[in-house]
Design an enzyme around this catalytic site. Structure first.
Site, PDB file in Angstrom:
ATOM      1  N   LYS A  13       6.200 -17.564  -3.878  1.00 25.53           N
ATOM      2  CA  LYS A  13       6.078 -18.289  -2.617  1.00 25.53           C
ATOM      3  C   LYS A  13       4.712 -18.057  -1.979  1.00 25.53           C
ATOM      4  O   LYS A  13       4.103 -18.977  -1.432  1.00 25.53           O
ATOM      5  CB  LYS A  13       7.182 -17.868  -1.654  1.00 25.53           C
ATOM      6  CG  LYS A  13       7.329 -18.779  -0.460  1.00 25.53           C
ATOM      7  CD  LYS A  13       8.461 -18.353   0.446  1.00 25.53           C
ATOM      8  CE  LYS A  13       9.801 -18.766  -0.069  1.00 25.53           C
ATOM      9  NZ  LYS A  13      10.868 -18.559   0.940  1.00 25.53           N
ATOM     10  N   ASP A  72      11.912 -20.880   5.870  1.00 29.29           N
ATOM     11  CA  ASP A  72      13.212 -20.681   5.244  1.00 29.29           C
ATOM     12  C   ASP A  72      13.523 -21.993   4.564  1.00 29.29           C
ATOM     13  O   ASP A  72      13.292 -23.071   5.128  1.00 29.29           O
ATOM     14  CB  ASP A  72      14.297 -20.309   6.254  1.00 29.29           C
ATOM     15  CG  ASP A  72      15.551 -19.799   5.557  1.00 29.29           C
ATOM     16  OD1 ASP A  72      15.415 -19.110   4.526  1.00 29.29           O
ATOM     17  OD2 ASP A  72      16.662 -20.088   6.022  1.00 29.29           O
ATOM     18  N   SER A  73      13.978 -21.892   3.357  1.00 32.51           N
ATOM     19  CA  SER A  73      14.211 -23.109   2.597  1.00 32.51           C
ATOM     20  C   SER A  73      15.364 -22.905   1.651  1.00 32.51           C
ATOM     21  O   SER A  73      15.792 -21.776   1.389  1.00 32.51           O
ATOM     22  CB  SER A  73      12.944 -23.488   1.817  1.00 32.51           C
ATOM     23  OG  SER A  73      12.535 -22.410   0.995  1.00 32.51           O
ATOM     24  N   PHE A 155      10.287 -21.691  -9.306  1.00 34.35           N
ATOM     25  CA  PHE A 155      11.259 -20.606  -9.170  1.00 34.35           C
ATOM     26  C   PHE A 155      12.508 -21.160  -8.500  1.00 34.35           C
ATOM     27  O   PHE A 155      12.573 -22.322  -8.136  1.00 34.35           O
ATOM     28  CB  PHE A 155      10.672 -19.428  -8.366  1.00 34.35           C
ATOM     29  CG  PHE A 155      10.193 -19.797  -6.984  1.00 34.35           C
ATOM     30  CD1 PHE A 155      11.024 -19.633  -5.883  1.00 34.35           C
ATOM     31  CD2 PHE A 155       8.917 -20.306  -6.779  1.00 34.35           C
ATOM     32  CE1 PHE A 155      10.598 -19.973  -4.607  1.00 34.35           C
ATOM     33  CE2 PHE A 155       8.483 -20.643  -5.505  1.00 34.35           C
ATOM     34  CZ  PHE A 155       9.320 -20.475  -4.415  1.00 34.35           C
ATOM     35  N   GLY A 156      13.519 -20.314  -8.359  1.00 33.87           N
ATOM     36  CA  GLY A 156      14.742 -20.731  -7.684  1.00 33.87           C
ATOM     37  C   GLY A 156      15.457 -21.842  -8.438  1.00 33.87           C
ATOM     38  O   GLY A 156      15.692 -21.760  -9.642  1.00 33.87           O
ATOM     39  N   TYR A 157      15.773 -22.906  -7.720  1.00 34.37           N
ATOM     40  CA  TYR A 157      16.533 -24.021  -8.293  1.00 34.37           C
ATOM     41  C   TYR A 157      15.628 -25.112  -8.881  1.00 34.37           C
ATOM     42  O   TYR A 157      16.117 -26.176  -9.257  1.00 34.37           O
ATOM     43  CB  TYR A 157      17.441 -24.634  -7.222  1.00 34.37           C
ATOM     44  CG  TYR A 157      18.483 -23.671  -6.679  1.00 34.37           C
ATOM     45  CD1 TYR A 157      19.714 -23.509  -7.325  1.00 34.37           C
ATOM     46  CD2 TYR A 157      18.239 -22.923  -5.529  1.00 34.37           C
ATOM     47  CE1 TYR A 157      20.668 -22.639  -6.833  1.00 34.37           C
ATOM     48  CE2 TYR A 157      19.181 -22.043  -5.021  1.00 34.37           C
ATOM     49  CZ  TYR A 157      20.401 -21.906  -5.681  1.00 34.37           C
ATOM     50  OH  TYR A 157      21.347 -21.023  -5.193  1.00 34.37           O
ATOM     51  N   ASP A 158      14.329 -24.854  -8.974  1.00 33.31           N
ATOM     52  CA  ASP A 158      13.396 -25.848  -9.501  1.00 33.31           C
ATOM     53  C   ASP A 158      13.807 -26.436 -10.857  1.00 33.31           C
ATOM     54  O   ASP A 158      13.624 -27.633 -11.086  1.00 33.31           O
ATOM     55  CB  ASP A 158      11.981 -25.263  -9.618  1.00 33.31           C
ATOM     56  CG  ASP A 158      11.271 -25.149  -8.275  1.00 33.31           C
ATOM     57  OD1 ASP A 158      11.804 -25.658  -7.270  1.00 33.31           O
ATOM     58  OD2 ASP A 158      10.172 -24.560  -8.235  1.00 33.31           O
ATOM     59  N   LYS A 178       3.757 -30.418  -7.783  1.00 32.66           N
ATOM     60  CA  LYS A 178       4.876 -29.944  -6.977  1.00 32.66           C
ATOM     61  C   LYS A 178       4.470 -29.811  -5.508  1.00 32.66           C
ATOM     62  O   LYS A 178       5.192 -30.254  -4.607  1.00 32.66           O
ATOM     63  CB  LYS A 178       5.375 -28.604  -7.517  1.00 32.66           C
ATOM     64  CG  LYS A 178       6.561 -28.049  -6.736  1.00 32.66           C
ATOM     65  CD  LYS A 178       6.964 -26.698  -7.277  1.00 32.66           C
ATOM     66  CE  LYS A 178       7.929 -26.016  -6.325  1.00 32.66           C
ATOM     67  NZ  LYS A 178       8.212 -24.637  -6.713  1.00 32.66           N
ATOM     68  N   HIS A 183       9.233 -30.005  -0.522  1.00 30.73           N
ATOM     69  CA  HIS A 183       9.698 -29.759   0.841  1.00 30.73           C
ATOM     70  C   HIS A 183       8.793 -28.757   1.543  1.00 30.73           C
ATOM     71  O   HIS A 183       8.440 -28.922   2.705  1.00 30.73           O
ATOM     72  CB  HIS A 183      11.131 -29.230   0.798  1.00 30.73           C
ATOM     73  CG  HIS A 183      11.314 -28.027  -0.074  1.00 30.73           C
ATOM     74  ND1 HIS A 183      10.915 -27.988  -1.399  1.00 30.73           N
ATOM     75  CD2 HIS A 183      11.842 -26.804   0.177  1.00 30.73           C
ATOM     76  CE1 HIS A 183      11.199 -26.805  -1.923  1.00 30.73           C
ATOM     77  NE2 HIS A 183      11.761 -26.070  -0.986  1.00 30.73           N
TER      78      HIS A 183
END
Length: 200
Positions: A13, A72-73, A155-158, A178, A183
Site C-alpha cells: 500500500k 480504509d478500503s 495484493f488482497g482481492y486483486d 491499476k 478505487h
C-alpha cells in the site's frame, strides 16, 4: 520539503500511495507509519471506511505532529449485501491473511452465477492535521468476481476482481494501469487538491 505520514505499514500500500501522490505532487516527503515504530497501530472500530480512515489519520497526526493521510478500503460484493466491506482485511478471522480471506470469499460464492458476481472496491482517503482539521474523499472501482484467482500482481482481492470493461483481473494489470483506475487511485487523486489547500 513537507513531510506527510502515510498511516499504513503495509509495504504494498505504501508503494501504491507513494506512486499516486508523488505523480501529482513530487515535492512531498512521503513516509509510511513504519518510520514511527513507537506509534501503536490504531484499531479500526469505525463502521464505515471513512470513519476508519479518519481514526487512523487523526491518531498519526496527533502522535507525530505532522499531516497524516490514511485510507480504509475493501471489497464490497453485491450478493453479500456489501460484505466483506470494512472487514475485508480480516474476513477469514486473521487480519492481513490475503490468501485465507480470498479463499473464504470464493467458497462463499461457489454457487453464485456470473450474472450475480458484481462487486466493487471502495476506498475512503482521509487527511488529518495536528490541529484536528480533517477531510475525506472516496473512490470506487466497479467489476465482477472471477471464480478463481488470476494474476500475481497487487495484493488482497486483486486476483479475483475483474474491472468492468477489461478482461483481466486487477492482479494482471501493471502498477500504472491499476493506479489509473483503482478505487485508491481515484480517492488519492481527489485528495491531492485537498492536501495542496490544507498543507501547501
Amino acid at each position: 520539503m513537507t513531510r506527510i505520514v502515510l498511516a499504513t505499514r503495509n509495504p504494498g500500500k505504501i508503494t501504491e500511495l507513494r506512486a499516486i501522490l508523488t505523480a501529482a505532487r513530487p515535492d512531498y516527503d512521503l513516509v509510511g507509519a513504519d518510520a514511527y515504530p513507537e506509534v501503536p497501530d490504531v484499531k479500526e472500530t469505525g463502521v464505515t471506511f471513512a470513519e476508519n480512515a479518519l481514526l487512523k489519520a487523526h491518531a498519526l497526526a496527533q502522535a507525530t505532529g505532522l499531516p497524516a493521510v490514511a485510507d480504509d478500503s475493501g471489497l464490497c460484493v453485491d450478493v453479500l449485501n456489501g460484505a466483506p466491506g470494512i472487514f475485508s482485511a480480516r474476513w477469514s478471522g486473521r487480519h492481513g491473511d490475503d490468501r485465507a480471506n480470498l479463499d473464504l470469499l470464493l467458497a462463499q460464492l461457489t454457487d453464485i452465477d456470473d450474472a450475480h458476481r458484481a462487486a466493487h472496491f471502495a476506498c475512503a482517503a482521509a487527511l488529518a492535521l495536528p490541529d484536528g482539521t480533517e477531510r475525506v474523499v472516496e473512490g470506487r472501482l466497479l467489476g465482477t468476481l472471477r471464480h478463481a484467482p488470476v494474476g500475481d500482481g497487487g495484493f488482497g482481492y486483486d486476483p479475483i476482481l475483474q474491472p468492468l470493461g477489461d478482461t483481466r483481473t486487477c492482479a494482471q494489470l501493471t502498477a500504472e494501469e491499476k493506479n489509473a483506475i483503482s478505487h485508491r487511485g481515484q480517492a488519492f487523486r481527489a485528495l491531492v487538491p485537498v492536501v495542496r489547500e490544507l498543507v501547501g
